[in-house]
Structure formats: C-alpha cells, structure tokens
Design an enzyme around this catalytic site. Structure first.
Site, PDB file in Angstrom:
ATOM      1  N   CYS A 175       8.919  -2.679   4.885  1.00  0.00           N
ATOM      2  CA  CYS A 175       8.171  -2.090   6.043  1.00  0.00           C
ATOM      3  C   CYS A 175       7.079  -3.265   6.284  1.00  0.00           C
ATOM      4  O   CYS A 175       6.577  -3.113   7.474  1.00  0.00           O
ATOM      5  CB  CYS A 175       7.557  -0.856   5.353  1.00  0.00           C
ATOM      6  SG  CYS A 175       8.795   0.386   5.156  1.00  0.00           S
ATOM      7  N   CYS A 189       6.421  -1.326   1.419  1.00  0.00           N
ATOM      8  CA  CYS A 189       7.032  -1.941   0.658  1.00  0.00           C
ATOM      9  C   CYS A 189       7.395  -3.474   1.247  1.00  0.00           C
ATOM     10  O   CYS A 189       6.881  -3.445   2.584  1.00  0.00           O
ATOM     11  CB  CYS A 189       8.382  -1.108   0.407  1.00  0.00           C
ATOM     12  SG  CYS A 189       9.197  -0.983   1.812  1.00  0.00           S
ATOM     13  N   HIS A 231      12.396   4.820   6.142  1.00  0.00           N
ATOM     14  CA  HIS A 231      10.957   4.817   5.441  1.00  0.00           C
ATOM     15  C   HIS A 231       9.879   5.310   6.701  1.00  0.00           C
ATOM     16  O   HIS A 231      10.232   4.994   7.774  1.00  0.00           O
ATOM     17  CB  HIS A 231      10.545   3.611   4.969  1.00  0.00           C
ATOM     18  CG  HIS A 231      11.060   2.975   3.896  1.00  0.00           C
ATOM     19  ND1 HIS A 231      10.471   2.291   2.598  1.00  0.00           N
ATOM     20  CD2 HIS A 231      12.271   3.378   3.153  1.00  0.00           C
ATOM     21  CE1 HIS A 231      11.176   1.988   1.899  1.00  0.00           C
ATOM     22  NE2 HIS A 231      12.318   2.473   1.979  1.00  0.00           N
ATOM     23  N   GLU A 277       7.187   4.520   7.505  1.00  0.00           N
ATOM     24  CA  GLU A 277       6.480   3.325   8.423  1.00  0.00           C
ATOM     25  C   GLU A 277       7.565   3.001   9.612  1.00  0.00           C
ATOM     26  O   GLU A 277       7.181   2.581  10.625  1.00  0.00           O
ATOM     27  CB  GLU A 277       6.343   2.064   7.638  1.00  0.00           C
ATOM     28  CG  GLU A 277       5.016   2.213   6.665  1.00  0.00           C
ATOM     29  CD  GLU A 277       5.721   2.673   5.068  1.00  0.00           C
ATOM     30  OE1 GLU A 277       6.642   3.356   5.120  1.00  0.00           O
ATOM     31  OE2 GLU A 277       5.354   1.897   4.091  1.00  0.00           O
TER      32      GLU A 277
END
Length: 155
Positions: free
Chosen positions: A87, A84, A54, A56
């Site tokens: 993260c 999410c 992801h 992040e």
C-alpha cells in the site's frame, strides 16, 4: 487535527463494514483538498479472494477513477491501520502528498514502524505522515476482531 479526527470516523465506518465479509476491519478514505470524498475502501481480500484488495488500494482506485487521473496530488488518504509495503508503494506511485493513519502495525507497517517507505529519500516522492489519529478507536476494532475467532469464521 480536528478535521483528521472527523475524517478518521469515515474510515472507521468503512472498517466496520469489512466485518460483514469476515475481512480484517481496515478502512480507508481519499479526500481532495476541499474535503470531498473521492474514494472509500475497506479490506476485501476475503470477499474478493484477492490478496491486493487492501482498503488503501480500493480507495486509491476509486479516487483515480473519480478524478480521471492516477496522480492524486492535493489529496489525503486516511486509513485506520498503518499502510503495509504494498500500500505504501501504491501511495507513492499515486503521488499522494498526505497520509493519516490510526493504529500502528508493528508487524508489517511501512510508514514508520517496521519500514518507512513513505518518507524514504531514495524514492521519487515523499509523503507527509500523521500517525496515531484516533489510535485507540482503530486499535480497539482490530483487537476485538483478532480476539474473537468466531467473528472471523474460524471454528
């Protein structure tokens, strides 16, 4: 909020770069206290075939490598989509004090919509959250991606 608007522009640039690999256009940037960029990430799950890639996570890893320390105290993470659960957990673990995000994620968000991991008092670290920064720009980019199956490589 002017500085956060500018910083979100860099995250949006990174999000747009994710389109070249068919990844969901989410971008993230970690800044130090002086506004210096320490890490830049974009979704790379498709490119890397890695479910943890992801935006992040990519940006946090770069920032930790740049500083030589996993403690990112004094830093700010700017991301185009609400983090999410995975993260948010990484944000708490990295001790990031501030998160700025653009669009809300009503299906999987963990920073105030579905869950609020970043401000959960049961955890050892809480994060100051600034939501909705350039929300329209961030949301428009995501909507355009999901409304165009050809862009995602779906036939």
């Amino acid at each position: 909020m002017g500085r956060y608007d500018d910083w979100m522009g860099l995250a949006l640039d990174s999000a747009r770069a994710a389109l070249s690999t068919g990844d969901v256009p989410v971008g993230a940037v970690v800044f130090d206290a002086t506004g210096t960029v320490l890490g830049v990430g974009r979704n790379e799950r498709e490119r890397r075939q890695d479910p943890t890639a992801h935006a992040e996570i990519v940006a946090i890893r770069q920032a930790a490598a740049a500083t030589g320390d996993w403690h990112l105290t004094g830093c700010t993470l700017v991301v185009t989509l609400e983090p999410c659960v995975m993260c948010a957990g990484a944000i708490v673990a990295a001790r990031l004090p501030t998160v700025v995000f653009g669009a809300w994620d009503e299906k999987a968000g963990a920073s105030g919509s579905v869950y609020d991991v970043l401000r959960d008092r049961r955890l050892n670290h809480r994060v100051e959250v600034f939501a909705g920064v350039r929300e329209g720009d961030c949301g428009d980019l995501l909507r355009a991606f999901f409304e165009n199956p050809a862009r995602r490589g779906i036939r």
